[in-house]
Design an enzyme around this catalytic site. Structure first.
Site: not given
Ligand code: PLP
Length: 380
Positions: A68, A149, A199, A235, A322
């Site tokens: 994000t 996603n 992750h 950091t 959600c």
């Molecule tokens: N962009 C996409 C396409 C994602 O699927 C996700 C997570 O679901 C993110 C960004 C956000 O990643 P993070 O969970 O590391 O903030």
């Protein structure tokens, strides 16, 4: 428990846990004394390894706190850099697709609220962006996700990069769902920035990667001590960086064989769902991520499906955000052209490293009855 929500997050790989444990005691990599230099050496090794695996230079690897955050810096930071570089003469245009993850979508909306003029790239029912023409006019920043996603649809990012470059428009690519699953070569792609998230490929949660070309570089979104080329102050968590590099190395090594295995399981599963459940729609259409199967079961209540499956020990999702446990009609499904009646009953099944035939068989055993009951509940 049967976990089939790998697109939401994936369990940490053992090699990542081992790397994290090994470096958990690392101190501040910015300190000049011996323990700082030692921590920095681990950090630089992780940076070099990630750079090599993703076709970037080590200096282009910026560690962030999440995918994000990497997306926010890419979109908002490139916009700010374009505006600062060209002053008042700069275009205030932003080009973005309607199917972006909220991390990008909300960044674009924030720019729009501050006066940017947004040109939207729309998508078809197959989940793919249909028309890249808005990229043929200069913009302060353009952004397109590599793979969605929810549907898993792979987007034409290479063509987008070429068309954006032809007009000197910096391009940000959200590759969070792709890194670790498909080959990524940052230099060959030619994007200006690219976001990844550890992750999603078996690394730790709370670690993101932003690949950022030397120029134009995004402006920071938060300011502070100037770490990570001043692009992301704070950091750096050395243990997480090492764990991320270990996870990405293993995912890349296993990629070809593993993704073929997963795609075979997924195809067989999806075909059986379409045969067994009346009026089921598979929105996932090629080119798509190998582990994704996104279905619509018209008339079925999505929350009921998730809860009924959960009560049978199966974990899947609707794929969309959600709020307070109540699923809203997905902006992605809506952008693909489905009505709420058609697209309300969405179910995303995503396979990954630990998935075996028995997992999808178990889901198939339960799903027809679950959809029937969720259709009795209805869309409410
Ligand atoms: N962009 C996409 C396409 C994602 O699927 C996700 C997570 O679901 C993110 C960004 C956000 O990643 P993070 O969970 O590391 O903030």
């Amino acid at each position: 428990m049967t976990y089939l929500d790998y697109a939401a997050t994936s369990p940490m790989r053992q090699c990542a846990i081992d790397a994290w444990r090994e470096h958990a005691g690392a101190l501040n990599p910015g300190s000049q004394y011996a323990s700082g230099r030692k921590a920095n050496a681990v950090l630089q090794e992780a940076r070099e390894q990630i750079a090599e695996l993703l076709g970037a230079d080590p200096v282009e690897v910026v560690f962030t706190g999440s995918g994000t955050e990497a997306n926010n810096i890419g979109v908002r930071g490139l916009y700010a850099a374009s505006r600062a570089r060209a002053g008042d003469a700069a275009p205030n245009r932003v080009v973005a697709s309607t199917i972006e993850h909220p991390a990008v979508l909300e960044s674009v909306r924030a720019l729009e609220a501050a006066g940017a003029d947004v040109a939207w790239l729309s998508a078809g029912r197959d989940g793919h962006v249909t028309d890249l023409t808005p990229l043929d006019t200069p913009a302060a920043v353009a952004t397109l996700m590599w793979a969605n996603n929810e549907s898993g649809a792979i987007q034409p990012v290479q063509e987008a990069a070429e068309r954006a470059a032809a007009h000197h428009t910096p391009l940000h690519v959200d590759a969070v769902q792709v890194v670790g699953k498909l080959p990524v070569d940052f230099h060959a792609l030619g994007a200006t920035t690219l976001a990844a998230s550890a992750h999603k490929f078996g690394g730790p949660r709370g670690t993101g990667i932003l690949l950022a070309k030397r120029s134009p570089a995004p402006q920071p979104v938060i300011v502070g001590g100037g770490q990570e080329r001043g692009i992301r102050s704070g950091t750096v968590d050395v243990a997480s960086a090492a764990a991320t590099a270990a996870a990405l190395a293993e995912a890349t090594r296993e990629m070809e064989q593993e993704q073929t295995r997963i795609a075979t399981l997924r195809d067989d599963f999806a075909n059986r769902v379409l045969r067994q459940i009346p009026a089921a729609v598979l929105t996932t259409q090629e080119p798509a991520l190998p582990g994704h199967a996104h279905f619509l079961f018209p008339g079925a209540n999505a929350d009921a499906m998730i809860m009924l499956l959960d009560s049978r020990g199966i974990e899947v999702s609707t794929g969309s955000a959600c709020a307070a446990g109540v699923t809203r009609f997905s902006h992605v499904v809506e952008a693909m052209g489905y009505t709420e009646a058609e697209g309300g009953g969405a179910l995303r099944v995503t396979l990954g490293e630990g998935t075996v035939q028995g997992d999808v068989d178990k889901l198939l055993l339960e799903l027809p009855e679950v959809v029937r009951r969720a259709r009795d509940v209805g869309l409410l």
